[in-house]
Design a protein around this motif. Structure first.
Motif, mmCIF file in Angstrom:
data_model
loop_
_atom_site.group_PDB
_atom_site.id
_atom_site.type_symbol
_atom_site.label_atom_id
_atom_site.label_comp_id
_atom_site.label_asym_id
_atom_site.label_seq_id
_atom_site.Cartn_x
_atom_site.Cartn_y
_atom_site.Cartn_z
ATOM 1 N N PRO A 200 -0.759 18.764 -10.613
ATOM 2 C CA PRO A 200 0.704 18.665 -10.669
ATOM 3 C C PRO A 200 1.410 19.466 -9.569
ATOM 4 O O PRO A 200 2.442 19.043 -9.054
ATOM 5 C CB PRO A 200 1.052 19.232 -12.057
ATOM 6 N N GLU A 201 0.827 20.609 -9.180
ATOM 7 C CA GLU A 201 1.460 21.431 -8.122
ATOM 8 C C GLU A 201 1.505 20.663 -6.798
ATOM 9 O O GLU A 201 2.520 20.634 -6.110
ATOM 10 C CB GLU A 201 0.668 22.728 -7.902
ATOM 11 N N SER A 203 1.237 17.440 -6.454
ATOM 12 C CA SER A 203 2.076 16.258 -6.649
ATOM 13 C C SER A 203 3.529 16.602 -6.330
ATOM 14 O O SER A 203 4.216 15.880 -5.604
ATOM 15 C CB SER A 203 1.879 15.771 -8.096
ATOM 16 N N ARG A 204 3.974 17.745 -6.832
ATOM 17 C CA ARG A 204 5.354 18.190 -6.563
ATOM 18 C C ARG A 204 5.534 18.542 -5.089
ATOM 19 O O ARG A 204 6.473 18.095 -4.438
ATOM 20 C CB ARG A 204 5.698 19.413 -7.425
ATOM 21 N N ALA A 205 4.593 19.321 -4.552
ATOM 22 C CA ALA A 205 4.761 19.811 -3.171
ATOM 23 C C ALA A 205 4.691 18.665 -2.158
ATOM 24 O O ALA A 205 5.389 18.696 -1.140
ATOM 25 C CB ALA A 205 3.693 20.849 -2.848
ATOM 26 N N GLY A 207 5.180 15.359 -2.945
ATOM 27 C CA GLY A 207 6.051 14.249 -3.318
ATOM 28 C C GLY A 207 5.295 12.956 -3.588
ATOM 29 O O GLY A 207 5.770 11.859 -3.285
ATOM 30 N N SER A 209 2.349 10.887 -6.547
ATOM 31 C CA SER A 209 1.949 10.917 -7.955
ATOM 32 C C SER A 209 0.669 11.740 -8.127
ATOM 33 O O SER A 209 -0.088 11.955 -7.167
ATOM 34 C CB SER A 209 1.698 9.496 -8.471
ATOM 35 N N GLU A 210 0.421 12.151 -9.374
ATOM 36 C CA GLU A 210 -0.803 12.930 -9.648
ATOM 37 C C GLU A 210 -2.049 12.091 -9.354
ATOM 38 O O GLU A 210 -3.053 12.591 -8.852
ATOM 39 C CB GLU A 210 -0.786 13.425 -11.102
#
Ligand code: NAD
Length: 262
Positions: A200-201, A203-205, A207, A209-210
């Motif tokens: 998830p980290e 994925s956020r950083a 941009g 999907s997981e």
């Protein structure tokens, strides 16, 4: 059946979880006496209970590998219990990801402390016992494909994991005449707590999907899109621990489904 580590005294740091825990199980199955050193004492004790229930021999050590005091006390406890040290696996590790310009200095220092100070302090505490026994020993550092290759967001991890190769080669040279061998294992992605946290980290950083983090980042360059397993890594740790001569020292072995080839 002969066991590969009969009565050998082994210390595995970070062995309450993931790769270290599987190495501890494997060493115990092969007749080793295994000290499970971790900051998480309850989880370390659970790993010990599992090994002892299966007929193995294990003990738990509360040890933060960044503390010289705790490392020295833990190694002394093992020597008092079992009379020496034959195998050290410096495996404890964490992951912290940030772009380099945003990397908090405190996180950078924590990463280098756990991976590099931890490997140095445990080595420093074990080598005198390996020399004193006259039998030498095997020191194994848990590197990574990131000991050889880089990925975005992982400046501290990549720096620390590259550093372990330098430590390994030096320990191999200094240890040679005493039969002390040092090697590095370099796994690809293994689906442990350390990696689950990153999905998830990243994925956020990044941009994305997981699912894409797994397929397009983590496993993109493997030959078959597969994760390396804790068992794969433990088998390599068994080879390095049980290899009897200095023929195999100062090496780093990548176990990564072909992600990195050398
Ligand atoms: P994990 O999170 O499952 O286990 C790491 C263990 O280290 C935990 O039990 C944790 O409590 C312990 N630990 C953390 N800081 C500590 C400290 N200061 N002192 C003592 N113990 C401490 O992670 P894992 O994936 O099994 O990682 C083990 C090693 O393998 C690490 O060095 C990691 O960098 C390396 N590695 C992991 C992967 C992967 O994909 N999982 C790939 C290559 C290398």
């Amino acid at each position: 059946m002969t066991m590969k580590l009969q009565d050998k005294v082994c210390i595995v740091t970070g062995a309450a979880s993931g790769i270290g825990r599987e190495i501890a199980r494997t060493y115990a199955r092969e007749g080793g006496r295994v000290a499970i050193a971790d900051v998480k004492l309850d989880a370390a004790q659970a790993a010990v209970d599992e090994i002892n229930a299966a007929g193995g021999r294990a003990l738990a050590l509360a040890m933060d590998v960044t503390s010289e005091e705790q490392v020295d006390a833990g190694i002394a406890q093992v020597v008092a219990a079992w009379g020496g040290i034959d195998v050290l696996v410096a495996n404890a590790g964490v992951q912290i990801v940030h772009p380099v310009e945003e990397f908090p200095f405190a996180d950078w220092k924590r990463m280098l402390a756990i991976h590099l100070d931890g490997a140095f302090l445990t080595t420093k505490a074990c080598v005198p016992h390996m020399k004193a026994s006259g039998k030498g020993g095997s020191i194994i550092y848990m590197g990574s494909v990131h000991s050889k290759e880089a990925s975005v967001l992982k400046s501290a991890y990549v720096t620390a994991k590259h550093g372990l190769i330098g430590l390994c080669k030096t320990v191999a040279k200094e240890g040679g005449k005493h039969g002390i061998r040092a090697n590095v294992i370099c796994p690809g992605f293994v689906r442990t707590a350390l990696v689950e946290k990153q999905i998830p980290e990243q994925s956020r950083a990044l941009g994305i999907s997981e699912e894409d983090v797994v397929k397009k980042v983590m496993l993109k360059d493997t030959v078959d899109g597969e994760f390396t397993t804790v068992q794969d890594v433990a088998e390599v740790a068994l080879l390095f621990a049980s290899f009897e001569s200095n023929a195999l020292t100062g090496q780093s072995l990548v176990v990564s489904h072909g992600w990195f080839m050398q």
